[in-house]
Design a protein around this motif. Structure first.
Motif, PDB file in Angstrom:
ATOM      1  N   LEU A 170      34.107  -4.699  13.468  1.00 32.65           N
ATOM      2  CA  LEU A 170      32.683  -4.467  13.717  1.00 32.65           C
ATOM      3  C   LEU A 170      31.887  -5.736  13.438  1.00 32.65           C
ATOM      4  CD1 LEU A 170      32.162  -0.987  11.994  1.00 32.65           C
ATOM      5  CD2 LEU A 170      32.594  -1.449  14.403  1.00 32.65           C
ATOM      6  N   ASP A 171      30.843  -5.947  14.215  1.00 34.10           N
ATOM      7  CA  ASP A 171      29.925  -7.038  13.911  1.00 34.10           C
ATOM      8  C   ASP A 171      29.195  -6.731  12.610  1.00 34.10           C
ATOM      9  OD1 ASP A 171      30.616  -8.338  16.218  1.00 34.10           O
ATOM     10  OD2 ASP A 171      28.916  -7.601  17.380  1.00 34.10           O
ATOM     11  N   ASN A 172      28.872  -7.764  11.854  1.00 35.97           N
ATOM     12  CA  ASN A 172      28.143  -7.596  10.607  1.00 35.97           C
ATOM     13  C   ASN A 172      26.757  -7.018  10.870  1.00 35.97           C
ATOM     14  OD1 ASN A 172      26.123  -8.862   8.480  1.00 35.97           O
ATOM     15  ND2 ASN A 172      28.133  -8.798   7.500  1.00 35.97           N
ATOM     16  N   PHE A 173      26.397  -5.944  10.168  1.00 34.10           N
ATOM     17  CA  PHE A 173      25.138  -5.247  10.416  1.00 34.10           C
ATOM     18  C   PHE A 173      23.931  -6.149  10.152  1.00 34.10           C
ATOM     19  CE2 PHE A 173      21.618  -2.444   9.147  1.00 34.10           C
ATOM     20  CZ  PHE A 173      21.577  -1.578  10.228  1.00 34.10           C
ATOM     21  N   GLU A 174      23.969  -6.904   9.058  1.00 37.76           N
ATOM     22  CA  GLU A 174      22.827  -7.760   8.735  1.00 37.76           C
ATOM     23  C   GLU A 174      22.665  -8.873   9.770  1.00 37.76           C
ATOM     24  OE1 GLU A 174      20.966 -10.439   5.066  1.00 37.76           O
ATOM     25  OE2 GLU A 174      22.820  -9.313   4.775  1.00 37.76           O
TER      26      GLU A 174
ATOM     27  N   MET B 193      24.886   2.214   2.643  1.00 38.99           N
ATOM     28  CA  MET B 193      25.407   3.489   3.129  1.00 38.99           C
ATOM     29  C   MET B 193      25.597   4.421   1.944  1.00 38.99           C
ATOM     30  SD  MET B 193      26.648   5.569   5.440  1.00 38.99           S
ATOM     31  CE  MET B 193      26.853   4.522   6.898  1.00 38.99           C
ATOM     32  N   ILE B 194      25.113   5.659   2.089  1.00 42.85           N
ATOM     33  CA  ILE B 194      25.285   6.670   1.046  1.00 42.85           C
ATOM     34  C   ILE B 194      25.919   7.890   1.698  1.00 42.85           C
ATOM     35  CG2 ILE B 194      24.116   8.091  -0.682  1.00 42.85           C
ATOM     36  CD1 ILE B 194      21.855   5.902  -0.555  1.00 42.85           C
ATOM     37  N   SER B 195      27.181   8.118   1.397  1.00 37.61           N
ATOM     38  CA  SER B 195      27.943   9.201   2.013  1.00 37.61           C
ATOM     39  C   SER B 195      29.098   9.568   1.105  1.00 37.61           C
ATOM     40  CB  SER B 195      28.474   8.770   3.388  1.00 37.61           C
ATOM     41  OG  SER B 195      29.320   9.764   3.940  1.00 37.61           O
ATOM     42  N   ALA B 196      29.540  10.817   1.203  1.00 38.43           N
ATOM     43  CA  ALA B 196      30.727  11.256   0.465  1.00 38.43           C
ATOM     44  C   ALA B 196      31.988  11.140   1.314  1.00 38.43           C
ATOM     45  CB  ALA B 196      30.546  12.701   0.008  1.00 38.43           C
ATOM     46  N   VAL B 197      31.834  10.707   2.553  1.00 34.16           N
ATOM     47  CA  VAL B 197      32.927  10.773   3.525  1.00 34.16           C
ATOM     48  C   VAL B 197      33.513   9.385   3.763  1.00 34.16           C
ATOM     49  CG1 VAL B 197      33.492  11.384   5.906  1.00 34.16           C
ATOM     50  CG2 VAL B 197      31.889  12.796   4.612  1.00 34.16           C
ATOM     51  N   ASP B 198      34.843   9.288   3.692  1.00 34.79           N
ATOM     52  CA  ASP B 198      35.508   7.994   3.852  1.00 34.79           C
ATOM     53  C   ASP B 198      35.196   7.343   5.190  1.00 34.79           C
ATOM     54  OD1 ASP B 198      36.753   7.789   1.356  1.00 34.79           O
ATOM     55  OD2 ASP B 198      38.443   9.017   1.984  1.00 34.79           O
TER      56      ASP B 198
ATOM     57  N   ALA C 248      30.671   1.438   7.080  1.00 36.27           N
ATOM     58  CA  ALA C 248      29.790   0.548   6.332  1.00 36.27           C
ATOM     59  C   ALA C 248      30.522  -0.702   5.863  1.00 36.27           C
ATOM     60  CB  ALA C 248      29.188   1.288   5.141  1.00 36.27           C
ATOM     61  N   ILE C 249      31.716  -0.527   5.328  1.00 35.64           N
ATOM     62  CA  ILE C 249      32.491  -1.677   4.861  1.00 35.64           C
ATOM     63  C   ILE C 249      32.795  -2.615   6.031  1.00 35.64           C
ATOM     64  CG2 ILE C 249      34.719  -2.386   3.906  1.00 35.64           C
ATOM     65  CD1 ILE C 249      34.588   0.242   2.218  1.00 35.64           C
ATOM     66  N   GLY C 250      33.186  -2.045   7.153  1.00 32.50           N
ATOM     67  CA  GLY C 250      33.472  -2.852   8.325  1.00 32.50           C
ATOM     68  C   GLY C 250      32.250  -3.604   8.832  1.00 32.50           C
ATOM     69  N   ALA C 251      31.071  -3.027   8.610  1.00 34.59           N
ATOM     70  CA  ALA C 251      29.829  -3.641   9.063  1.00 34.59           C
ATOM     71  C   ALA C 251      29.177  -4.523   7.999  1.00 34.59           C
ATOM     72  CB  ALA C 251      28.839  -2.549   9.489  1.00 34.59           C
ATOM     73  N   GLY C 252      29.822  -4.640   6.843  1.00 33.74           N
ATOM     74  CA  GLY C 252      29.275  -5.487   5.785  1.00 33.74           C
ATOM     75  C   GLY C 252      28.111  -4.880   5.038  1.00 33.74           C
ATOM     76  N   MET C 253      27.951  -3.561   5.109  1.00 32.76           N
ATOM     77  CA  MET C 253      26.896  -2.881   4.360  1.00 32.76           C
ATOM     78  C   MET C 253      27.414  -2.524   2.965  1.00 32.76           C
ATOM     79  SD  MET C 253      25.634  -0.286   7.393  1.00 32.76           S
ATOM     80  CE  MET C 253      24.356   0.515   6.406  1.00 32.76           C
ATOM     81  N   LYS C 254      26.498  -2.362   2.023  1.00 33.33           N
ATOM     82  CA  LYS C 254      26.874  -1.941   0.675  1.00 33.33           C
ATOM     83  C   LYS C 254      27.062  -0.428   0.648  1.00 33.33           C
ATOM     84  CE  LYS C 254      25.257  -1.770  -4.146  1.00 33.33           C
ATOM     85  NZ  LYS C 254      26.529  -2.248  -4.730  1.00 33.33           N
ATOM     86  N   VAL C 255      28.151   0.021   0.053  1.00 32.11           N
ATOM     87  CA  VAL C 255      28.400   1.452  -0.129  1.00 32.11           C
ATOM     88  C   VAL C 255      27.968   1.833  -1.540  1.00 32.11           C
ATOM     89  CG1 VAL C 255      30.164   3.246  -0.269  1.00 32.11           C
ATOM     90  CG2 VAL C 255      30.303   1.486   1.507  1.00 32.11           C
ATOM     91  N   ILE C 256      27.083   2.822  -1.642  1.00 34.15           N
ATOM     92  CA  ILE C 256      26.612   3.303  -2.936  1.00 34.15           C
ATOM     93  C   ILE C 256      27.270   4.641  -3.242  1.00 34.15           C
ATOM     94  CG2 ILE C 256      24.605   4.092  -4.264  1.00 34.15           C
ATOM     95  CD1 ILE C 256      22.882   2.163  -2.699  1.00 34.15           C
ATOM     96  N   GLU C 257      27.977   4.703  -4.349  1.00 33.32           N
ATOM     97  CA  GLU C 257      28.617   5.943  -4.784  1.00 33.32           C
ATOM     98  C   GLU C 257      27.645   6.736  -5.653  1.00 33.32           C
ATOM     99  OE1 GLU C 257      31.448   6.890  -3.720  1.00 33.32           O
ATOM    100  OE2 GLU C 257      32.480   5.060  -3.039  1.00 33.32           O
ATOM    101  N   VAL C 258      27.488   8.015  -5.348  1.00 30.67           N
ATOM    102  CA  VAL C 258      26.557   8.876  -6.070  1.00 30.67           C
ATOM    103  C   VAL C 258      27.350   9.976  -6.773  1.00 30.67           C
ATOM    104  CG1 VAL C 258      24.619  10.478  -5.851  1.00 30.67           C
ATOM    105  CG2 VAL C 258      24.701   8.407  -4.433  1.00 30.67           C
ATOM    106  N   PRO C 259      27.237  10.104  -8.094  1.00 29.24           N
ATOM    107  CA  PRO C 259      27.933  11.180  -8.801  1.00 29.24           C
ATOM    108  C   PRO C 259      27.577  12.549  -8.216  1.00 29.24           C
ATOM    109  CG  PRO C 259      27.009   9.612 -10.367  1.00 29.24           C
ATOM    110  CD  PRO C 259      26.462   9.232  -9.022  1.00 29.24           C
TER     111      PRO C 259
END
Length: 400
Positions: free
Chosen positions: A227-231, A240-245, A251-262
């Motif tokens: 994927l092209d870098n999102f920025e 990216m905020i999601s519970a789904v891989d 997001a990882i492929g696009a260079g976005m930060k993944v935020i894990e939420v308890p």
């Protein structure tokens, strides 16, 4: 200007006689979205290109502005990015669901698929079962990796992209006609039933009235993604905020930060408010420009065919996600644009994804509209606004 996408996975639906010909989105009490509807642009967007399968993979790529026809290389390879599995160019990734099959005394192919998610099995339980499968079936060619809940991964060294059927497409059907044509994949699925059906953990699940997680199911084969870098593509730093891989992998492929939420687990009782607050904090405190909040629950309830719970999921999205975002941004006095939409429909009628266009709501705090309306499929269609190439909608969201 800050930018937020609230993505209600599978939220769109069809008119249902049981609720007077309304859709779940029309029936749900959504005062926040309905108030925004009177100040927003509403329309339809086609997120699934013609000829492509209606999956969350293709659809979420489109919502993020990536033309699926150009960027899509398979669902499971995106999930591999999230799990942290390094893929070689010659690897093939396959989604490895842990599913529930019927238990009659019949050959494997005569069994019926009851539940594609094994009752939304916990990751901890699934990891135990996948380890039992791995010990018996893994070798130098086939490697198993734990993902989240029922969603796991197989890496096939020097493999091939082969036709495979998503399990949620055949709920309630006998599986014989949908098994892989590739003999080794079919053999591993069949053997997994023998390994899992009487596993002590599944015996305990049955005693508790839970679905057994008694077979693996392969689908979604893909090659290493690029994927092209999102920025670089948009000029916006995104989270990216999601519970789904899958979404984390995009997001990882696009260079976005993944935020894990308890407590964010992709279920009906996920931590809706925590996900929304994490987005607000990323925008207001951490200097990000763009936040994508993915909510899986409406899709899961659609797959289960559970109308009441799908309505509840939509109401929770409205009262806990959208409200938290709107109130947080308003209190900060920060100008923002908010895009609310599903990725695809997951109708109660068929319990799987369809390719129809989805309703979107686009709100700009600096350019409020003045109209009377509600946010639902009928209002979106009546607007006459339609994006036939849904991946272009983000250009409108981000335009100066």
């Amino acid at each position: 200007m800050k930018y937020v996408v609230v993505l209600g996975d599978g939220m769109a639906d069809e008119p249902i006689a049981e609720i007077g010909g309304k859709t779940p989105l029309m029936q749900a009490k959504t005062p926040v979205m309905d108030e925004l509807a009177g100040k927003s642009v509403i329309g339809l967007a086609a997120t699934i290109p013609e000829g492509m399968n209606p999956g969350s993979d293709t659809a979420n790529l489109a919502v993020l502005g990536y033309n699926p026809k150009q960027y899509y290389t398979g669902r499971s390879s995106l999930e591999a990015l999230s799990i942290g599995v390094p893929m070689k160019d010659t690897d093939i990734a396959l989604r490895c669901n842990i599913v529930t099959l019927s238990e009659e005394d019949v050959p494997y192919g005569e069994r019926t698929i009851i539940d594609h998610s094994s009752g939304e099995i916990s990751t901890a339980d699934a990891a135990v079962l996948l380890e039992a499968v791995r010990k018996e079936l893994a070798d130098d060619i086939y490697s198993y990796y734990v993902g989240t809940s029922y969603r796991h991964l197989l890496i096939w060294d020097k493999g091939r992209v082969v036709p495979l059927t998503p399990p949620h497409d055949i709920l309630g059907k006998k599986i014989g006609g949908y098994l892989p044509g590739e003999e080794k994949l079919r053999e591993m699925m069949e053997k997994s039933y023998d390994i899992l059906n009487n596993h002590p953990l599944n015996i305990a699940r049955a005693e508790q009235g839970l679905h057994k997680a008694n077979s693996i199911w392969f689908w979604g084969a893909g090659t290493r993604p690029a994927l092209d870098n999102f920025e670089e593509k948009t000029g916006k730093r995104g989270v990216m905020i999601s519970a789904v891989d899958l979404l984390k992998g995009i997001a990882i492929g696009a260079g976005m930060k993944v935020i894990e939420v308890p407590g964010a687990d992709g279920t009906l009782h996920t931590n809706y408010t925590g996900k929304a607050q994490a987005a607000v904090d990323a925008l207001l405190k951490d200097g990000y420009d763009f936040a994508y909040i993915h909510v899986e629950a409406p899709d899961e309830m659609g797959h289960q065919g559970n109308l009441a719970n799908k309505i509840e999921a939509i109401e929770s999205l409205d009262s806990k996600v959208v409200r938290t975002v709107v109130e947080g941004m308003k209190a900060a006095g920060e100008p923002y644009r908010l895009l609310i939409m599903p990725d695809h429909p997951t109708p109660i009628r068929c319990r799987t994804h369809t390719s129809g266009p989805v309703p979107f709501l686009l709100y700009d705090s600096t350019r409020e509209q003045k109209r009377i309306g509600f946010y639902n499929e009928a209002e979106a269609e009546d607007s006459g606004i339609f994006y036939p190439e849904g991946y272009r909608l983000i250009d409108t969201l981000l335009e100066k």
